[in-house]
Scaffold this motif. Structure first.
Motif, PDB file in Angstrom:
ATOM      1  N   GLY A  83     -12.675 -37.646 -23.645  1.00  0.00           N
ATOM      2  CA  GLY A  83     -12.696 -36.200 -23.848  1.00  0.00           C
ATOM      3  C   GLY A  83     -11.315 -35.623 -24.105  1.00  0.00           C
ATOM      4  O   GLY A  83     -10.275 -36.259 -23.878  1.00  0.00           O
ATOM      5  N   ASN A  84     -11.301 -34.388 -24.587  1.00  0.00           N
ATOM      6  CA  ASN A  84     -10.047 -33.683 -24.857  1.00  0.00           C
ATOM      7  C   ASN A  84      -9.472 -33.102 -23.566  1.00  0.00           C
ATOM      8  O   ASN A  84     -10.189 -32.818 -22.606  1.00  0.00           O
ATOM      9  CB  ASN A  84     -10.266 -32.555 -25.861  1.00  0.00           C
ATOM     10  N   GLY A  85      -8.167 -32.899 -23.571  1.00  0.00           N
ATOM     11  CA  GLY A  85      -7.496 -32.265 -22.430  1.00  0.00           C
ATOM     12  C   GLY A  85      -7.615 -30.751 -22.479  1.00  0.00           C
ATOM     13  O   GLY A  85      -7.865 -30.148 -23.538  1.00  0.00           O
ATOM     14  N   GLY A  86      -7.439 -30.111 -21.333  1.00  0.00           N
ATOM     15  CA  GLY A  86      -7.525 -28.650 -21.252  1.00  0.00           C
ATOM     16  C   GLY A  86      -6.258 -27.970 -21.726  1.00  0.00           C
ATOM     17  O   GLY A  86      -5.158 -28.548 -21.711  1.00  0.00           O
ATOM     18  N   ASP A  87      -6.393 -26.734 -22.156  1.00  0.00           N
ATOM     19  CA  ASP A  87      -5.237 -25.947 -22.610  1.00  0.00           C
ATOM     20  C   ASP A  87      -4.443 -25.446 -21.411  1.00  0.00           C
ATOM     21  O   ASP A  87      -4.985 -25.178 -20.327  1.00  0.00           O
ATOM     22  CB  ASP A  87      -5.701 -24.758 -23.451  1.00  0.00           C
ATOM     23  N   GLY A  88      -3.147 -25.282 -21.625  1.00  0.00           N
ATOM     24  CA  GLY A  88      -2.276 -24.753 -20.576  1.00  0.00           C
ATOM     25  C   GLY A  88      -2.454 -23.252 -20.395  1.00  0.00           C
ATOM     26  O   GLY A  88      -2.876 -22.535 -21.312  1.00  0.00           O
ATOM     27  N   GLY A  89      -2.115 -22.766 -19.209  1.00  0.00           N
ATOM     28  CA  GLY A  89      -2.262 -21.354 -18.903  1.00  0.00           C
ATOM     29  C   GLY A  89      -1.147 -20.508 -19.502  1.00  0.00           C
ATOM     30  O   GLY A  89       0.029 -20.889 -19.476  1.00  0.00           O
ATOM     31  N   SER A  90      -1.508 -19.345 -20.035  1.00  0.00           N
ATOM     32  CA  SER A  90      -0.531 -18.407 -20.586  1.00  0.00           C
ATOM     33  C   SER A  90      -0.047 -17.457 -19.499  1.00  0.00           C
ATOM     34  O   SER A  90      -0.633 -17.350 -18.419  1.00  0.00           O
ATOM     35  CB  SER A  90      -1.150 -17.603 -21.736  1.00  0.00           C
ATOM     36  N   ILE A  91       1.038 -16.738 -19.789  1.00  0.00           N
ATOM     37  CA  ILE A  91       1.621 -15.766 -18.863  1.00  0.00           C
ATOM     38  C   ILE A  91       1.648 -14.415 -19.555  1.00  0.00           C
ATOM     39  O   ILE A  91       2.148 -14.301 -20.688  1.00  0.00           O
ATOM     40  CB  ILE A  91       3.036 -16.183 -18.419  1.00  0.00           C
ATOM     41  N   MET A  92       1.106 -13.392 -18.881  1.00  0.00           N
ATOM     42  CA  MET A  92       1.071 -12.046 -19.442  1.00  0.00           C
ATOM     43  C   MET A  92       1.721 -11.071 -18.471  1.00  0.00           C
ATOM     44  O   MET A  92       1.776 -11.309 -17.261  1.00  0.00           O
ATOM     45  CB  MET A  92      -0.365 -11.627 -19.743  1.00  0.00           C
ATOM     46  N   ILE A  93       2.203  -9.972 -19.017  1.00  0.00           N
ATOM     47  CA  ILE A  93       2.826  -8.898 -18.238  1.00  0.00           C
ATOM     48  C   ILE A  93       1.926  -7.677 -18.346  1.00  0.00           C
ATOM     49  O   ILE A  93       1.581  -7.246 -19.449  1.00  0.00           O
ATOM     50  CB  ILE A  93       4.241  -8.595 -18.754  1.00  0.00           C
ATOM     51  N   LYS A  94       1.559  -7.120 -17.194  1.00  0.00           N
ATOM     52  CA  LYS A  94       0.606  -6.019 -17.152  1.00  0.00           C
ATOM     53  C   LYS A  94       1.194  -4.846 -16.388  1.00  0.00           C
ATOM     54  O   LYS A  94       1.786  -5.012 -15.317  1.00  0.00           O
ATOM     55  CB  LYS A  94      -0.699  -6.478 -16.484  1.00  0.00           C
ATOM     56  N   ALA A  95       1.029  -3.627 -16.948  1.00  0.00           N
ATOM     57  CA  ALA A  95       1.502  -2.403 -16.300  1.00  0.00           C
ATOM     58  C   ALA A  95       0.484  -1.939 -15.273  1.00  0.00           C
ATOM     59  O   ALA A  95      -0.708  -1.856 -15.561  1.00  0.00           O
ATOM     60  CB  ALA A  95       1.754  -1.312 -17.341  1.00  0.00           C
ATOM     61  N   ASP A  96       0.966  -1.645 -14.074  1.00  0.00           N
ATOM     62  CA  ASP A  96       0.096  -1.225 -12.969  1.00  0.00           C
ATOM     63  C   ASP A  96       0.700   0.029 -12.343  1.00  0.00           C
ATOM     64  O   ASP A  96       1.863   0.031 -11.926  1.00  0.00           O
ATOM     65  CB  ASP A  96      -0.020  -2.340 -11.933  1.00  0.00           C
ATOM     66  N   LYS A  97      -0.077   1.102 -12.273  1.00  0.00           N
ATOM     67  CA  LYS A  97       0.433   2.365 -11.741  1.00  0.00           C
ATOM     68  C   LYS A  97       0.630   2.315 -10.232  1.00  0.00           C
ATOM     69  O   LYS A  97       1.295   3.194  -9.673  1.00  0.00           O
ATOM     70  CB  LYS A  97      -0.519   3.503 -12.096  1.00  0.00           C
ATOM     71  N   PHE A  98       0.070   1.324  -9.562  1.00  0.00           N
ATOM     72  CA  PHE A  98       0.228   1.214  -8.123  1.00  0.00           C
ATOM     73  C   PHE A  98       1.484   0.421  -7.741  1.00  0.00           C
ATOM     74  O   PHE A  98       1.807   0.327  -6.559  1.00  0.00           O
ATOM     75  CB  PHE A  98      -1.000   0.546  -7.497  1.00  0.00           C
ATOM     76  N   VAL A  99       2.176  -0.137  -8.703  1.00  0.00           N
ATOM     77  CA  VAL A  99       3.415  -0.862  -8.457  1.00  0.00           C
ATOM     78  C   VAL A  99       4.573   0.082  -8.768  1.00  0.00           C
ATOM     79  O   VAL A  99       4.605   0.715  -9.832  1.00  0.00           O
ATOM     80  CB  VAL A  99       3.504  -2.139  -9.322  1.00  0.00           C
ATOM     81  N   LYS A 100       5.531   0.191  -7.845  1.00  0.00           N
ATOM     82  CA  LYS A 100       6.612   1.152  -7.983  1.00  0.00           C
ATOM     83  C   LYS A 100       7.979   0.518  -8.198  1.00  0.00           C
ATOM     84  O   LYS A 100       8.948   1.226  -8.447  1.00  0.00           O
ATOM     85  CB  LYS A 100       6.680   2.046  -6.739  1.00  0.00           C
ATOM     86  N   SER A 101       8.092  -0.779  -8.102  1.00  0.00           N
ATOM     87  CA  SER A 101       9.390  -1.422  -8.224  1.00  0.00           C
ATOM     88  C   SER A 101       9.202  -2.822  -8.790  1.00  0.00           C
ATOM     89  O   SER A 101       8.102  -3.379  -8.789  1.00  0.00           O
ATOM     90  CB  SER A 101      10.081  -1.486  -6.852  1.00  0.00           C
ATOM     91  N   LEU A 102      10.303  -3.381  -9.274  1.00  0.00           N
ATOM     92  CA  LEU A 102      10.312  -4.757  -9.786  1.00  0.00           C
ATOM     93  C   LEU A 102      10.730  -5.753  -8.718  1.00  0.00           C
ATOM     94  O   LEU A 102      11.121  -6.874  -9.042  1.00  0.00           O
ATOM     95  CB  LEU A 102      11.253  -4.865 -10.990  1.00  0.00           C
ATOM     96  N   ALA A 103      10.672  -5.330  -7.455  1.00  0.00           N
ATOM     97  CA  ALA A 103      11.139  -6.214  -6.381  1.00  0.00           C
ATOM     98  C   ALA A 103      10.251  -7.444  -6.227  1.00  0.00           C
ATOM     99  O   ALA A 103      10.718  -8.502  -5.804  1.00  0.00           O
ATOM    100  CB  ALA A 103      11.198  -5.441  -5.058  1.00  0.00           C
ATOM    101  N   GLN A 104       8.958  -7.339  -6.540  1.00  0.00           N
ATOM    102  CA  GLN A 104       8.056  -8.469  -6.357  1.00  0.00           C
ATOM    103  C   GLN A 104       8.118  -9.458  -7.515  1.00  0.00           C
ATOM    104  O   GLN A 104       7.473 -10.510  -7.467  1.00  0.00           O
ATOM    105  CB  GLN A 104       6.608  -7.972  -6.188  1.00  0.00           C
ATOM    106  N   VAL A 105       8.868  -9.158  -8.564  1.00  0.00           N
ATOM    107  CA  VAL A 105       8.991 -10.058  -9.712  1.00  0.00           C
ATOM    108  C   VAL A 105      10.013 -11.135  -9.376  1.00  0.00           C
ATOM    109  O   VAL A 105      11.165 -10.830  -9.030  1.00  0.00           O
ATOM    110  CB  VAL A 105       9.409  -9.280 -10.973  1.00  0.00           C
ATOM    111  N   VAL A 106       9.618 -12.384  -9.466  1.00  0.00           N
ATOM    112  CA  VAL A 106      10.490 -13.508  -9.137  1.00  0.00           C
ATOM    113  C   VAL A 106      11.223 -13.970 -10.392  1.00  0.00           C
ATOM    114  O   VAL A 106      10.812 -13.673 -11.516  1.00  0.00           O
ATOM    115  CB  VAL A 106       9.679 -14.662  -8.522  1.00  0.00           C
ATOM    116  N   PRO A 107      12.327 -14.703 -10.253  1.00  0.00           N
ATOM    117  CA  PRO A 107      13.116 -15.098 -11.432  1.00  0.00           C
ATOM    118  C   PRO A 107      12.404 -16.075 -12.365  1.00  0.00           C
ATOM    119  O   PRO A 107      12.655 -16.062 -13.566  1.00  0.00           O
ATOM    120  CB  PRO A 107      14.378 -15.724 -10.821  1.00  0.00           C
TER     121      PRO A 107
END
Length: 414
Positions: A118-142
């Motif tokens: 069988g074929n192998g699975g595709d890798g996961g993508s990364i997306m950036i989403k705007a959320d009005k309940f988030v107030k800072s970029l402190a939770q964003v890791v490097p």
């Protein structure tokens, strides 16, 4: 049987005097051990034990914690702004695809069943989403690493695809790459697919053909996309308080809104923007941002000028706060407009109002007439310390807000 029962001793009952003496001796030992910790006990807390000759304390303050009335302490500016982050540099690594399998089907009476990898699975993508309940970029890791796809298996089993990774950011986040703006996330739920996951490898079943009935080829998965992005948060507020350090912007925000920024008598008390909400009787809300003080040469990134000025870009109208305790407060207005125009041409020409602060000082009353004669915009004299004339400022703020609604459409409610 009788001989055995004769060996069992009968139960011995203690006399009342012996039992009372045993109890008193145990109480005396307990009293001696507690004399050190409970040396001084109020008489009101003592009571006489029935049938005894000893004082017993019902409570001891030395053995228990002192109960105080808990009061919520006000956080300092350092603690309030410790987790406020408005800039991040992130490295995104999408998931790699799983490798294809190379196998042949074999069972009784069907030894040459053909390829079934069988074929192998595709890798996961990364997306950036705007959320009005988030107030800072402190939770964003490097660094973010996407989920890899699983490898294929025999019996034509395909590998599982890697799940997507979502990074939640506040509204008004600008995504940049090498200094160039890629996307502006200004609406709730807006998504940006930053990196794509790698495609999965092909199993030998994929290469089956009439010319090749027993393929031995299987391909590995593709490596996921790699990217380095810069995330910048620009405060989204309707009005921005612009002024030099120690002009009274934080005190003014306290007087007209529900925000509680730190206030002190030294420059640069405010290190990060604070947003306060002004509520009106018709349930309309106007957001006012307290921008940290701007110094001369801020457009050249002196001090933290660029990080301060980028928060003013999102404000539809500006409120210039002038300190009337200075010798010539009208020169502050010229320097502030110059710094804004050098950072972005035309930024200082947005709908605005001039706020003459610190009117409670005697020398300020002599300079207000001179200031009104030198400018054409409306001048609102206020005192953030005493709350003098703040009603006029709130009403004029609503006029600017209504004019913005008619020209640009209704903004996002706070």
């Amino acid at each position: 049987m009788l001989a055995t029962l004769s060996r069992v001793k009968s139960a011995r009952w203690l006399s009342p005097d012996t039992l009372l003496g045993y109890i008193r001796a145990r109480e005396v030992r307990r009293k001696e051990s507690s004399l050190i910790s409970c040396a001084s006990i109020p008489t009101a807390w003592r009571r006489r034990v029935t049938g005894g000759s000893r004082d017993v304390s019902t409570s001891c303050s030395l053995l228990s914690k002192v109960r105080e009335n808990p009061k919520k302490r006000e956080l300092s500016e350092k603690k309030l702004t410790r987790y406020f982050v408005d800039h991040r540099r992130v490295k995104l690594l999408a998931g790699s695809g799983g490798k294809g399998a190379c196998s042949f089907h074999s069972e009784p009476r069907k030894e040459w069943g053909g390829p079934d990898g069988g074929n192998g699975g595709d890798g996961g993508s990364i997306m950036i989403k705007a959320d009005k309940f988030v107030k800072s970029l402190a939770q964003v890791v490097p660094i973010y690493k996407g989920e890899d796809g699983q490898s294929g298996g025999n019996k034509n089993c395909y590998g599982k695809n890697g799940g997507p990774t979502c990074i939640s950011v506040p509204l008004g986040t600008v995504v940049k790459e090498d200094g160039e703006t890629v996307v502006d996330l200004s609406e709730h739920g807006q998504e940006y697919l930053a990196v794509f996951g790698g495609a999965g490898g092909k199993g030998n079943r994929f290469f089956l053909s009439n010319e090749n009935r027993a393929p031995m080829t299987a391909t590995p998965g593709v490596t996921g996309q790699e990217r380095v992005l810069q995330l910048e948060l620009r405060t989204m507020a309707h009005a921005g308080l612009v002024g030099f350090p120690n002009a009274g912007k934080s005190s003014l925000l306290r007087a007209i809104s529900n925000a509680r920024p730190a206030v002190a008598a030294y420059p640069f008390t405010t290190l990060n923007p604070h947003v306060g909400i002004v509520n009106y009787r018709d349930h309309e809300q106007v957001a006012v941002a307290d921008i940290p003080g701007i110094i001369r040469g801020a457009h050249l990134n002196r001090g933290l000028g660029i990080s301060f000025l980028r928060h003013i870009e999102r404000c539809p109208f500006l409120l210039y706060v002038l300190d009337l305790s200075t010798p010539e407060p009208w020169t502050q207005l010229q320097h502030l407009r110059y710094e804004l125009d050098q950072y972005e041409p035309g930024l200082s020409q947005r709908p605005q109002a001039i706020i003459a602060n610190k009117m409670d000082l005697p020398e300020a009353r002599e300079k207000i007439e001179t200031l009104k004669s030198l400018v054409t915009q409306r001048v609102i004299p206020v005192s953030a310390l005493t709350g003098q004339n703040t009603e006029e400022l709130i009403l004029h703020l609503r006029e600017l807000y209504d004019g913005y609604l008619q020209g640009e459409g209704k903004p996002t409610r706070w």
